[in-house]
Design a protein around this motif. Structure first.
Motif, PDB file in Angstrom:
ATOM      1  N   LYS A   9      -9.663  -3.790   1.836  1.00  0.00           N
ATOM      2  CA  LYS A   9      -8.222  -3.879   2.011  1.00  0.00           C
ATOM      3  C   LYS A   9      -7.509  -3.131   0.884  1.00  0.00           C
ATOM      4  CE  LYS A   9      -8.367  -8.322   4.414  1.00  0.00           C
ATOM      5  NZ  LYS A   9      -7.843  -9.712   4.444  1.00  0.00           N
ATOM      6  N   VAL A  10      -6.222  -2.915   1.089  1.00  0.00           N
ATOM      7  CA  VAL A  10      -5.383  -2.285   0.075  1.00  0.00           C
ATOM      8  C   VAL A  10      -5.124  -3.289  -1.042  1.00  0.00           C
ATOM      9  CG1 VAL A  10      -3.117  -1.280  -0.391  1.00  0.00           C
ATOM     10  CG2 VAL A  10      -4.277  -0.790   1.770  1.00  0.00           C
ATOM     11  N   GLU A  11      -5.391  -2.882  -2.289  1.00  0.00           N
ATOM     12  CA  GLU A  11      -5.207  -3.777  -3.428  1.00  0.00           C
ATOM     13  C   GLU A  11      -3.959  -3.447  -4.237  1.00  0.00           C
ATOM     14  OE1 GLU A  11      -6.942  -6.381  -3.965  1.00  0.00           O
ATOM     15  OE2 GLU A  11      -8.683  -6.084  -2.670  1.00  0.00           O
ATOM     16  N   ASN A  12      -3.223  -2.405  -3.860  1.00  0.00           N
ATOM     17  CA  ASN A  12      -2.005  -2.054  -4.596  1.00  0.00           C
ATOM     18  C   ASN A  12      -1.023  -3.227  -4.552  1.00  0.00           C
ATOM     19  OD1 ASN A  12      -3.389   0.250  -3.431  1.00  0.00           O
ATOM     20  ND2 ASN A  12      -1.774   1.535  -4.277  1.00  0.00           N
ATOM     21  N   PRO A  13      -0.469  -3.649  -5.683  1.00  0.00           N
ATOM     22  CA  PRO A  13       0.530  -4.719  -5.671  1.00  0.00           C
ATOM     23  C   PRO A  13       1.725  -4.333  -4.805  1.00  0.00           C
ATOM     24  CG  PRO A  13      -0.240  -4.333  -7.907  1.00  0.00           C
ATOM     25  CD  PRO A  13      -0.802  -3.220  -7.064  1.00  0.00           C
ATOM     26  N   CYS A  14       2.305  -5.353  -4.160  1.00  0.00           N
ATOM     27  CA  CYS A  14       3.419  -5.125  -3.246  1.00  0.00           C
ATOM     28  C   CYS A  14       4.641  -5.920  -3.687  1.00  0.00           C
ATOM     29  CB  CYS A  14       3.043  -5.557  -1.830  1.00  0.00           C
ATOM     30  SG  CYS A  14       1.634  -4.693  -1.131  1.00  0.00           S
ATOM     31  N   LEU A  15       5.792  -5.338  -3.493  1.00  0.00           N
ATOM     32  CA  LEU A  15       7.062  -6.001  -3.755  1.00  0.00           C
ATOM     33  C   LEU A  15       7.817  -6.139  -2.436  1.00  0.00           C
ATOM     34  CD1 LEU A  15       8.104  -4.036  -6.948  1.00  0.00           C
ATOM     35  CD2 LEU A  15       7.398  -6.423  -6.861  1.00  0.00           C
ATOM     36  N   ASP A  16       8.435  -7.295  -2.237  1.00  0.00           N
ATOM     37  CA  ASP A  16       9.132  -7.585  -0.990  1.00  0.00           C
ATOM     38  C   ASP A  16      10.642  -7.584  -1.246  1.00  0.00           C
ATOM     39  OD1 ASP A  16      10.066  -8.530   1.433  1.00  0.00           O
ATOM     40  OD2 ASP A  16       8.486 -10.035   1.640  1.00  0.00           O
ATOM     41  N   THR A  17      11.366  -6.645  -0.629  1.00  0.00           N
ATOM     42  CA  THR A  17      12.807  -6.601  -0.825  1.00  0.00           C
ATOM     43  C   THR A  17      13.508  -7.804  -0.204  1.00  0.00           C
ATOM     44  OG1 THR A  17      12.968  -5.114   1.091  1.00  0.00           O
ATOM     45  CG2 THR A  17      12.998  -4.106  -1.099  1.00  0.00           C
ATOM     46  N   LEU A  18      12.905  -8.436   0.787  1.00  0.00           N
ATOM     47  CA  LEU A  18      13.486  -9.660   1.327  1.00  0.00           C
ATOM     48  C   LEU A  18      13.482 -10.744   0.261  1.00  0.00           C
ATOM     49  CD1 LEU A  18      12.858 -11.166   4.847  1.00  0.00           C
ATOM     50  CD2 LEU A  18      12.975 -12.616   2.832  1.00  0.00           C
ATOM     51  N   ARG A  19      12.358 -10.874  -0.433  1.00  0.00           N
ATOM     52  CA  ARG A  19      12.270 -11.860  -1.518  1.00  0.00           C
ATOM     53  C   ARG A  19      13.219 -11.488  -2.657  1.00  0.00           C
ATOM     54  NH1 ARG A  19      12.698 -16.218  -3.953  1.00  0.00           N
ATOM     55  NH2 ARG A  19      11.242 -16.756  -5.619  1.00  0.00           N
ATOM     56  N   MET A  20      13.346 -10.202  -2.955  1.00  0.00           N
ATOM     57  CA  MET A  20      14.268  -9.773  -3.999  1.00  0.00           C
ATOM     58  C   MET A  20      15.707 -10.103  -3.625  1.00  0.00           C
ATOM     59  SD  MET A  20      12.527  -6.108  -5.026  1.00  0.00           S
ATOM     60  CE  MET A  20      13.845  -5.643  -6.168  1.00  0.00           C
ATOM     61  N   ALA A  21      16.050  -9.934  -2.347  1.00  0.00           N
ATOM     62  CA  ALA A  21      17.391 -10.286  -1.893  1.00  0.00           C
ATOM     63  C   ALA A  21      17.641 -11.782  -2.031  1.00  0.00           C
ATOM     64  CB  ALA A  21      17.581  -9.848  -0.435  1.00  0.00           C
TER      65      ALA A  21
ATOM     66  N   SER B 271      -2.150   5.582  -6.099  1.00  0.00           N
ATOM     67  CA  SER B 271      -2.196   4.378  -6.935  1.00  0.00           C
ATOM     68  C   SER B 271      -0.800   3.799  -7.153  1.00  0.00           C
ATOM     69  CB  SER B 271      -2.840   4.692  -8.290  1.00  0.00           C
ATOM     70  OG  SER B 271      -2.088   5.690  -8.980  1.00  0.00           O
ATOM     71  N   SER B 272       0.149   4.158  -6.294  1.00  0.00           N
ATOM     72  CA  SER B 272       1.516   3.649  -6.441  1.00  0.00           C
ATOM     73  C   SER B 272       1.585   2.178  -6.048  1.00  0.00           C
ATOM     74  CB  SER B 272       2.470   4.476  -5.578  1.00  0.00           C
ATOM     75  OG  SER B 272       2.139   4.347  -4.199  1.00  0.00           O
ATOM     76  N   LEU B 273       2.682   1.537  -6.428  1.00  0.00           N
ATOM     77  CA  LEU B 273       2.959   0.181  -5.988  1.00  0.00           C
ATOM     78  C   LEU B 273       3.685   0.254  -4.647  1.00  0.00           C
ATOM     79  CD1 LEU B 273       4.212  -1.368  -9.351  1.00  0.00           C
ATOM     80  CD2 LEU B 273       1.874  -0.951  -8.563  1.00  0.00           C
ATOM     81  N   LEU B 274       3.468  -0.733  -3.801  1.00  0.00           N
ATOM     82  CA  LEU B 274       4.045  -0.725  -2.458  1.00  0.00           C
ATOM     83  C   LEU B 274       5.276  -1.619  -2.393  1.00  0.00           C
ATOM     84  CD1 LEU B 274       0.748  -0.892  -0.399  1.00  0.00           C
ATOM     85  CD2 LEU B 274       2.266   1.072  -0.627  1.00  0.00           C
ATOM     86  N   VAL B 275       6.247  -1.179  -1.612  1.00  0.00           N
ATOM     87  CA  VAL B 275       7.486  -1.925  -1.399  1.00  0.00           C
ATOM     88  C   VAL B 275       7.740  -1.976   0.092  1.00  0.00           C
ATOM     89  CG1 VAL B 275       9.981  -2.013  -1.836  1.00  0.00           C
ATOM     90  CG2 VAL B 275       8.430  -1.096  -3.599  1.00  0.00           C
ATOM     91  N   GLY B 276       8.200  -3.121   0.569  1.00  0.00           N
ATOM     92  CA  GLY B 276       8.564  -3.227   1.975  1.00  0.00           C
ATOM     93  C   GLY B 276       9.516  -4.384   2.184  1.00  0.00           C
ATOM     94  N   HIS B 277      10.184  -4.406   3.318  1.00  0.00           N
ATOM     95  CA  HIS B 277      11.062  -5.525   3.669  1.00  0.00           C
ATOM     96  C   HIS B 277      10.266  -6.445   4.578  1.00  0.00           C
ATOM     97  CE1 HIS B 277      15.011  -7.305   3.534  1.00  0.00           C
ATOM     98  NE2 HIS B 277      14.918  -7.575   4.846  1.00  0.00           N
ATOM     99  N   HIS B 278      10.015  -7.677   4.096  1.00  0.00           N
ATOM    100  CA  HIS B 278       9.041  -8.571   4.738  1.00  0.00           C
ATOM    101  C   HIS B 278       7.691  -7.855   4.748  1.00  0.00           C
ATOM    102  CE1 HIS B 278       7.378 -11.801   6.846  1.00  0.00           C
ATOM    103  NE2 HIS B 278       7.825 -11.586   8.067  1.00  0.00           N
ATOM    104  N   VAL B 279       7.312  -7.413   3.554  1.00  0.00           N
ATOM    105  CA  VAL B 279       6.154  -6.524   3.410  1.00  0.00           C
ATOM    106  C   VAL B 279       4.849  -7.185   3.850  1.00  0.00           C
ATOM    107  CG1 VAL B 279       5.620  -7.125   1.006  1.00  0.00           C
ATOM    108  CG2 VAL B 279       5.115  -4.811   1.845  1.00  0.00           C
ATOM    109  N   GLY B 280       4.809  -8.507   3.834  1.00  0.00           N
ATOM    110  CA  GLY B 280       3.590  -9.195   4.248  1.00  0.00           C
ATOM    111  C   GLY B 280       3.179  -8.867   5.669  1.00  0.00           C
TER     112      GLY B 280
END
Length: 237
Positions: A144-156, A118-127
């Motif tokens: 599909k996977v419903e875990n919220p995702c964070l994009d490090t590209l967007r964070m940058a 149940s963790s949150l997902l992180v990726g670079h250009h995670v989409g």
């Protein structure tokens, strides 16, 4: 080689996909970042079109308490249905011989889901990663996977925008958001590029760096991170 159009019909939904679908329908972004479990994920692919290309490797590392957790990682090679294109091998250096005896993606998805939990997902250009993973999840489980995702590209991009001195800075042509370039620019530990596990680790360091840098390190909750971007959108596929 089994053509895409003759894939078997989806089987029963994986329990974790169902559980997380229900869990994240009412997700509270007021949760403290330090209290979140994050899974930083990366994939290596035969190409960039999720309709026709496939995953050949998945790598993931855990971040808990805003620290990378030693020993909590996931790494697997996958045997695609199609022959590995030479161009993709030149990029990720995974050869046909390396994957010829590896399991198909549908057989490694359960272990990957167990690791993510149940963790949150992180990726670079995670989409891009999620487009491939969710196509596979839909094919195998019908969900599909419903875990919220964070994009490090967007964070940058958010972090860079905080340091723009004028409107035209956003159009600078010499700015790169490639994972390796950002890591070099900000003096982060370096890992071999185009290796799923190494790229996941590289992304984890970038993620933690940006959490501590955006808004001068004053981010406390996921909602703070959401507001930092103003036009931020949680990734969904």
């Amino acid at each position: 080689m089994t053509p895409w159009r003759t894939r078997p019909a989806p089987g029963p939904p994986h329990p974790l996909l169902v559980e997380n679908r229900d869990r994240f329908q009412t997700f509270d972004t007021a949760v403290a970042l330090k209290d979140c479990d994050f899974t930083v994920v990366d994939t290596e692919l035969t190409g960039l079109d999720p309709r026709h290309e496939e995953i050949v490797s998945i790598g993931a590392v855990r971040v808990r308490g805003l620290c990378i957790v030693p020993g909590e990682s996931f790494s697997v090679l996958v045997r695609p249905r199609k022959d590995l294109p030479k161009q993709s091998t030149l990029i990720h250096r995974i050869t046909p011989q390396q994957v010829q005896d590896r399991p198909r993606l549908r057989h490694v998805l359960p272990e990957f889901l167990e690791f993510v939990g149940s963790s949150l997902l992180v990726g670079h250009h995670v989409g891009l990663d999620m487009a491939f993973l969710n196509r596979a999840m839909a094919d195998v489980y019908g969900l599909k996977v419903e875990n919220p995702c964070l994009d490090t590209l967007r964070m940058a991009q958010i972090y860079r925008a905080e340091h723009w001195e004028n409107y035209y800075d956003r159009y600078a042509l010499n700015v790169s958001y490639a994972l390796s370039d950002l890591s070099m620019e900000w003096g982060l530990p370096r890992f071999p590029a185009h290796n799923a596990l190494a790229d996941a680790m590289q992304t984890a360091y970038l993620f933690l760096y940006l959490i501590r840098k955006i808004q001068g390190g004053r981010l406390v909750t996921l909602h703070d991170l959401y507001r930092a971007g103003r036009n931020w959108r949680w990734h969904s596929s």
